[in-house]
Design an enzyme around this catalytic site. Structure first.
Site, PDB file in Angstrom:
ATOM      1  N   GLY A  11     -73.525   1.120   9.905  1.00 25.79           N
ATOM      2  CA  GLY A  11     -74.450   1.806   9.018  1.00 25.79           C
ATOM      3  C   GLY A  11     -75.480   0.876   8.411  1.00 25.79           C
ATOM      4  O   GLY A  11     -76.694   1.130   8.462  1.00 25.79           O
ATOM      5  N   GLU A  32     -73.017  -9.116   3.568  1.00 27.84           N
ATOM      6  CA  GLU A  32     -71.917  -8.943   4.523  1.00 27.84           C
ATOM      7  C   GLU A  32     -71.176 -10.268   4.682  1.00 27.84           C
ATOM      8  O   GLU A  32     -71.757 -11.250   5.134  1.00 27.84           O
ATOM      9  CB  GLU A  32     -72.447  -8.469   5.868  1.00 27.84           C
ATOM     10  CG  GLU A  32     -71.429  -8.474   7.002  1.00 27.84           C
ATOM     11  CD  GLU A  32     -70.169  -7.678   6.687  1.00 27.84           C
ATOM     12  OE1 GLU A  32     -69.066  -8.226   6.854  1.00 27.84           O
ATOM     13  OE2 GLU A  32     -70.302  -6.510   6.259  1.00 27.84           O
ATOM     14  N   CYS A 159     -62.513   8.133  11.815  1.00 29.35           N
ATOM     15  CA  CYS A 159     -62.164   8.574  13.170  1.00 29.35           C
ATOM     16  C   CYS A 159     -60.834   9.321  13.170  1.00 29.35           C
ATOM     17  O   CYS A 159     -59.819   8.808  13.632  1.00 29.35           O
ATOM     18  CB  CYS A 159     -62.119   7.403  14.143  1.00 29.35           C
ATOM     19  SG  CYS A 159     -62.118   7.948  15.869  1.00 29.35           S
ATOM     20  N   LYS A 305     -65.783  10.899   9.113  1.00 33.79           N
ATOM     21  CA  LYS A 305     -66.178   9.495   8.951  1.00 33.79           C
ATOM     22  C   LYS A 305     -66.119   8.814  10.325  1.00 33.79           C
ATOM     23  O   LYS A 305     -65.080   8.294  10.732  1.00 33.79           O
ATOM     24  CB  LYS A 305     -65.261   8.815   7.931  1.00 33.79           C
ATOM     25  CG  LYS A 305     -65.410   9.387   6.519  1.00 33.79           C
ATOM     26  CD  LYS A 305     -64.584   8.610   5.512  1.00 33.79           C
ATOM     27  CE  LYS A 305     -64.699   9.196   4.122  1.00 33.79           C
ATOM     28  NZ  LYS A 305     -66.065   9.182   3.574  1.00 33.79           N
ATOM     29  N   CYS A 342     -66.985  14.405  15.697  1.00 30.80           N
ATOM     30  CA  CYS A 342     -65.609  14.921  15.642  1.00 30.80           C
ATOM     31  C   CYS A 342     -65.697  16.144  14.738  1.00 30.80           C
ATOM     32  O   CYS A 342     -65.726  16.002  13.511  1.00 30.80           O
ATOM     33  CB  CYS A 342     -64.681  13.862  15.042  1.00 30.80           C
ATOM     34  SG  CYS A 342     -62.942  14.276  15.121  1.00 30.80           S
TER      35      CYS A 342
END
Length: 343
Positions: A11, A32, A159, A305, A342
């Site tokens: 993202g 990060e 997932c 997600k 999904c």
């Protein structure tokens, strides 16, 4: 910086790249800590021997767009009232617009004894970084007469199909080895059905039960693991609403842990009542702090997600960040359609 992005996963990097293309002069900072970027959806296929971990890993530096500043540290706090992010090294970063793409936290500690036995005693998880090869090792080592248990925690999780895929891929290996009929396969899910959309349930039930012979237990939560004794403890809610504590022994236990927002987000003013970043489900903009956006697993939107959701969310966040920066009047924000790959 003009745009601070917390998180260098799919993202955060997608938004950084999109912003850089749309405005070459924009000052963008990505926060990060990890030097390695992993394609997490592929871990399922490492767990069945199709891929290896090194096929899914790249250096984070190779994905940071040109002229984007990369701070290799963690965000530990957010103060949206002062437009600042507190970093692990005590620095404070000022921003004009904030994009939160911090992912989520795997909460192994919610299950008693799990952390101590994870990665040994037949206890594994494709969700744990670097552990999918152990899943494949355990799958190959299972023999006739042994028991394999697969779990799925309460939603939301990233997932949501991956817990089932771990079972199906393992079962298909045992089928090819001609031992499946002699393996006791059990699936414990916190949900009331195999899938949240009714039309998907019959074919999945046929797949799980008739093709692979799995024993399914719904409305169940893994609460304790004793790795040495190879014992798993579940709280199962029966049809009458009463909860029963159930113990099972196993030779293989594939665990999907409960998943929550990172601590620094849950404790921030940005969080909703579940701990995720509160956002409008269409614009992905915070309802109170109009210069804050979120996408991916950390966003408190109702979609699945998944990386597929991020692919659809990133252009929306990019457009809306630029609209806020440019102080467009009237403010026309792009809308996310809820797609998550999904259903």
């Amino acid at each position: 910086t003009e745009v601070a992005i917390i998180g260098g996963g799919c993202g955060g990097l997608a938004v950084a790249a999109n912003l850089r293309r749309r405005d070459p002069n924009l000052r963008i900072t990505v926060i990060e800590p990890s030097d390695v970027h992993a394609y997490q959806p592929g871990w399922t296929l490492v767990g069945d021997g199709t891929w290896t971990n090194n096929m899914l890993e790249r250096q984070t530096a190779s994905y940071i767009p040109e002229r984007v500043e990369w701070l290799r540290t963690k965000a530990t706090g957010i103060d949206p009232d002062s437009n600042t992010v507190v970093l692990q090294d005590s620095r404070v970063l000022q921003y004009d617009v904030l994009v939160v793409a911090a992912g989520l936290k795997l909460d192994w500690e919610q299950i008693k004894g799990l952390r101590e036995t994870l990665g040994k005693n037949g206890v594994t998880s494709n969700y744990a970084p670097g552990m999918a090869p152990y899943t494949w090792e355990v799958v190959q080592g299972l023999t006739r007469g042994q028991t394999a248990i697969f779990t799925q925690p309460p939603s939301p999780i990233k997932c949501a199909g991956a817990p089932q895929k771990a079972m199906y891929l393992s079962c298909d290996y045992w089928r090819r080895e001609d031992i499946l009929r002699d393996v006791n396969v059990q699936y414990f899910s916190a949900g009331k059905a195999l899938f949240g959309i009714d039309s998907f349930v019959p074919p999945l039930m046929d797949y799980a039960v008739n093709r692979y012979g799995a024993e399914l237990t719904f409305q169940s939560r893994l609460v304790e693991v004793d790795g040495v004794a190879k014992r798993a403890v579940f709280d199962v809610t029966r049809e009458n609403g009463e909860t029963e504590r159930v113990e099972r022994t196993y030779d293989m236990l594939h665990v999907v842990p409960p998943q929550i927002a990172p601590d620094f987000v849950r404790s921030s003013p940005l969080a909703n009542d579940k701990g995720w970043v509160d956002v409008d489900k269409y614009t992905l903009q915070h309802p109170r702090y109009r210069n804050v956006f979120a996408l991916g697993d950390i966003a408190g939107s109702p979609n699945a997600k998944t990386a597929a959701a991020i692919k659809r969310q990133a252009p929306v966040v990019t457009r809306n960040v630029l609209a806020v920066l440019r102080e467009e009047t009237p403010l026309h924000l792009a809308a996310y359609d809820g797609y998550g790959g999904c259903p």
